[in-house]
Design a protein around this motif. Structure first.
Motif, PDB file in Angstrom:
ATOM      1  N   ASN A   1       0.840  -1.185   0.000  1.00  0.00           N
ATOM      2  CA  ASN A   1       0.000   0.000   0.000  1.00  0.00           C
ATOM      3  C   ASN A   1       0.883   1.246   0.000  1.00  0.00           C
ATOM      4  OD1 ASN A   1      -1.651   2.266   1.188  1.00  0.00           O
ATOM      5  ND2 ASN A   1      -3.218   0.665   1.005  1.00  0.00           N
ATOM      6  N   THR A   2       0.548   2.227  -0.814  1.00  0.00           N
ATOM      7  CA  THR A   2       1.391   3.414  -0.930  1.00  0.00           C
ATOM      8  C   THR A   2       1.410   4.258   0.335  1.00  0.00           C
ATOM      9  OG1 THR A   2      -0.401   4.559  -2.082  1.00  0.00           O
ATOM     10  CG2 THR A   2       1.346   3.605  -3.439  1.00  0.00           C
ATOM     11  N   LEU A   3       0.546   3.985   1.301  1.00  0.00           N
ATOM     12  CA  LEU A   3       0.655   4.691   2.578  1.00  0.00           C
ATOM     13  C   LEU A   3       1.973   4.354   3.274  1.00  0.00           C
ATOM     14  CD1 LEU A   3      -2.995   4.506   3.922  1.00  0.00           C
ATOM     15  CD2 LEU A   3      -1.819   6.432   2.827  1.00  0.00           C
ATOM     16  N   ALA A   4       2.535   3.176   2.965  1.00  0.00           N
ATOM     17  CA  ALA A   4       3.850   2.814   3.498  1.00  0.00           C
ATOM     18  C   ALA A   4       4.949   3.677   2.880  1.00  0.00           C
ATOM     19  CB  ALA A   4       4.146   1.336   3.257  1.00  0.00           C
ATOM     20  N   GLY A   5       4.608   4.446   1.856  1.00  0.00           N
ATOM     21  CA  GLY A   5       5.573   5.340   1.235  1.00  0.00           C
ATOM     22  C   GLY A   5       6.193   6.301   2.231  1.00  0.00           C
ATOM     23  N   ILE A   6       5.448   6.666   3.268  1.00  0.00           N
ATOM     24  CA  ILE A   6       5.993   7.558   4.296  1.00  0.00           C
ATOM     25  C   ILE A   6       7.194   6.901   4.971  1.00  0.00           C
ATOM     26  CG2 ILE A   6       5.503   8.680   6.510  1.00  0.00           C
ATOM     27  CD1 ILE A   6       2.621   9.066   5.444  1.00  0.00           C
ATOM     28  N   GLU A   7       7.130   5.591   5.218  1.00  0.00           N
ATOM     29  CA  GLU A   7       8.271   4.900   5.843  1.00  0.00           C
ATOM     30  C   GLU A   7       9.443   4.789   4.876  1.00  0.00           C
ATOM     31  OE1 GLU A   7      10.754   3.218   8.594  1.00  0.00           O
ATOM     32  OE2 GLU A   7       8.880   4.307   8.921  1.00  0.00           O
ATOM     33  N   PHE A   8       9.170   4.568   3.600  1.00  0.00           N
ATOM     34  CA  PHE A   8      10.263   4.557   2.618  1.00  0.00           C
ATOM     35  C   PHE A   8      10.948   5.926   2.589  1.00  0.00           C
ATOM     36  CE2 PHE A   8       7.586   1.097   0.878  1.00  0.00           C
ATOM     37  CZ  PHE A   8       8.531   0.089   0.838  1.00  0.00           C
ATOM     38  N   MET A   9      10.155   6.979   2.652  1.00  0.00           N
ATOM     39  CA  MET A   9      10.704   8.338   2.693  1.00  0.00           C
ATOM     40  C   MET A   9      11.507   8.552   3.971  1.00  0.00           C
ATOM     41  SD  MET A   9       7.388  10.457   1.363  1.00  0.00           S
ATOM     42  CE  MET A   9       6.747  10.306  -0.294  1.00  0.00           C
ATOM     43  N   ALA A  10      10.962   8.119   5.105  1.00  0.00           N
ATOM     44  CA  ALA A  10      11.642   8.300   6.391  1.00  0.00           C
ATOM     45  C   ALA A  10      12.984   7.562   6.420  1.00  0.00           C
ATOM     46  CB  ALA A  10      10.745   7.837   7.537  1.00  0.00           C
ATOM     47  N   GLN A  11      13.035   6.348   5.876  1.00  0.00           N
ATOM     48  CA  GLN A  11      14.307   5.623   5.854  1.00  0.00           C
ATOM     49  C   GLN A  11      15.305   6.294   4.912  1.00  0.00           C
ATOM     50  OE1 GLN A  11      14.172   1.333   5.677  1.00  0.00           O
ATOM     51  NE2 GLN A  11      12.503   1.241   7.174  1.00  0.00           N
TER      52      GLN A  11
ATOM     53  N   ASN B   1      -0.625  10.528  -3.061  1.00  0.00           N
ATOM     54  CA  ASN B   1      -0.250   9.329  -3.808  1.00  0.00           C
ATOM     55  C   ASN B   1      -1.198   9.172  -4.984  1.00  0.00           C
ATOM     56  OD1 ASN B   1      -2.140   8.822  -1.680  1.00  0.00           O
ATOM     57  ND2 ASN B   1      -1.999   6.649  -2.117  1.00  0.00           N
ATOM     58  N   LYS B   2      -0.610   8.833  -6.127  1.00  0.00           N
ATOM     59  CA  LYS B   2      -1.390   8.717  -7.361  1.00  0.00           C
ATOM     60  C   LYS B   2      -1.822   7.291  -7.659  1.00  0.00           C
ATOM     61  CE  LYS B   2       0.744  12.757  -9.369  1.00  0.00           C
ATOM     62  NZ  LYS B   2       1.591  13.314 -10.405  1.00  0.00           N
ATOM     63  N   VAL B   3      -1.253   6.322  -6.937  1.00  0.00           N
ATOM     64  CA  VAL B   3      -1.647   4.922  -7.090  1.00  0.00           C
ATOM     65  C   VAL B   3      -1.916   4.355  -5.694  1.00  0.00           C
ATOM     66  CG1 VAL B   3      -0.371   4.576  -9.249  1.00  0.00           C
ATOM     67  CG2 VAL B   3       0.748   4.086  -7.071  1.00  0.00           C
ATOM     68  N   GLU B   4      -2.639   3.253  -5.651  1.00  0.00           N
ATOM     69  CA  GLU B   4      -2.978   2.667  -4.350  1.00  0.00           C
ATOM     70  C   GLU B   4      -1.899   1.717  -3.833  1.00  0.00           C
ATOM     71  OE1 GLU B   4      -6.766   0.474  -2.195  1.00  0.00           O
ATOM     72  OE2 GLU B   4      -6.935   1.118  -4.274  1.00  0.00           O
ATOM     73  N   TYR B   5      -1.183   1.057  -4.773  1.00  0.00           N
ATOM     74  CA  TYR B   5      -0.188   0.063  -4.370  1.00  0.00           C
ATOM     75  C   TYR B   5       1.107   0.222  -5.164  1.00  0.00           C
ATOM     76  CZ  TYR B   5      -3.817  -2.406  -1.852  1.00  0.00           C
ATOM     77  OH  TYR B   5      -4.805  -2.725  -0.972  1.00  0.00           O
TER      78      TYR B   5
ATOM     79  N   ILE C   1       4.825   9.340  -8.281  1.00  0.00           N
ATOM     80  CA  ILE C   1       3.601   8.668  -7.843  1.00  0.00           C
ATOM     81  C   ILE C   1       3.253   8.954  -6.387  1.00  0.00           C
ATOM     82  CG2 ILE C   1       3.678   6.839  -9.568  1.00  0.00           C
ATOM     83  CD1 ILE C   1       4.758   5.019  -7.349  1.00  0.00           C
ATOM     84  N   ALA C   2       4.181   9.554  -5.629  1.00  0.00           N
ATOM     85  CA  ALA C   2       3.874   9.937  -4.249  1.00  0.00           C
ATOM     86  C   ALA C   2       4.780  11.102  -3.855  1.00  0.00           C
ATOM     87  CB  ALA C   2       4.074   8.770  -3.289  1.00  0.00           C
ATOM     88  N   SER C   3       4.242  11.968  -2.993  1.00  0.00           N
ATOM     89  CA  SER C   3       5.023  13.107  -2.510  1.00  0.00           C
ATOM     90  C   SER C   3       4.561  13.466  -1.105  1.00  0.00           C
ATOM     91  CB  SER C   3       4.870  14.305  -3.443  1.00  0.00           C
ATOM     92  OG  SER C   3       3.525  14.754  -3.466  1.00  0.00           O
ATOM     93  N   ALA C   4       5.467  14.083  -0.362  1.00  0.00           N
ATOM     94  CA  ALA C   4       5.128  14.529   0.992  1.00  0.00           C
ATOM     95  C   ALA C   4       6.176  15.513   1.472  1.00  0.00           C
ATOM     96  CB  ALA C   4       5.064  13.348   1.965  1.00  0.00           C
ATOM     97  N   THR C   5       5.784  16.297   2.454  1.00  0.00           N
ATOM     98  CA  THR C   5       6.719  17.104   3.230  1.00  0.00           C
ATOM     99  C   THR C   5       6.782  16.448   4.596  1.00  0.00           C
ATOM    100  OG1 THR C   5       6.160  19.105   2.026  1.00  0.00           O
ATOM    101  CG2 THR C   5       7.187  19.387   4.183  1.00  0.00           C
ATOM    102  N   ILE C   6       7.983  16.093   5.026  1.00  0.00           N
ATOM    103  CA  ILE C   6       8.152  15.368   6.290  1.00  0.00           C
ATOM    104  C   ILE C   6       8.993  16.196   7.256  1.00  0.00           C
ATOM    105  CG2 ILE C   6       9.271  13.361   7.368  1.00  0.00           C
ATOM    106  CD1 ILE C   6       8.293  11.678   5.077  1.00  0.00           C
TER     107      ILE C   6
END
Length: 147
Positions: free
Chosen positions: A50-60, A88-92, A127-132
């Motif tokens: 799930n792309t919500l895990a993208g936050i952890e990929f970003m954090a690492q 996020n532009k995709v779900e997975y 496909i995903a972006s954030a400010t952390i």
């Protein structure tokens, strides 16, 4: 060039989610990492990750940046304080695919740091972006232990 991420991040498998570091540019405050999606990876489901895990990929990826910015000293724990504007532009993230994560430091007061983060698919599409917002200090473990 391949990096030993177990020496760069305080994470151990299976929580170590990144597969490699692609580019380090401390002068321009950026780092790019790579992760692959496969069944043995933490957070994997039959649909992928799930792309919500993208936050952890970003954090690492931010953790890798902190390691190199700190002149490759032993990794210190950091805290993810929060995120704004996670899009996020995709779900997975799909099985068998590789994804590139880029982080760029946009502000720091030497303890609190703000990063703009992006995840790209193999075609280079964002496909995903954030400010952390992250926090790293010598007393993080004391804070975590309530001292």
């Amino acid at each position: 060039m391949s990096f030993d991420l177990t020496k760069i991040l305080p994470h151990k498998p299976p929580m170590l989610l990144l597969d490699d570091i692609l580019e380090v540019d401390i002068e321009n405050c950026t780092l790019s990492s790579l992760f692959r999606v496969y069944p043995e990876k933490l957070f994997y489901t039959k649909d992928g990750i799930n792309t919500l895990a993208g936050i952890e990929f970003m954090a690492q990826t931010i953790g890798c940046y902190a390691y190199f910015k700190n002149q490759c000293c032993e990794p210190k724990p950091g805290l993810l304080l929060g995120t704004r504007l996670y899009n996020n532009k995709v779900e997975y993230f799909k099985e068998g695919e590789e994804y590139k994560v880029t982080v760029r430091e946009v502000f720091t007061d030497n303890e609190i740091v703000v990063f703009d983060c992006l995840i790209y698919d193999t075609c280079g599409e964002e496909i995903a972006s954030a400010t952390i917002n992250a926090y790293q200090s010598d007393n993080v473990m004391e804070l975590l232990n309530g001292k």
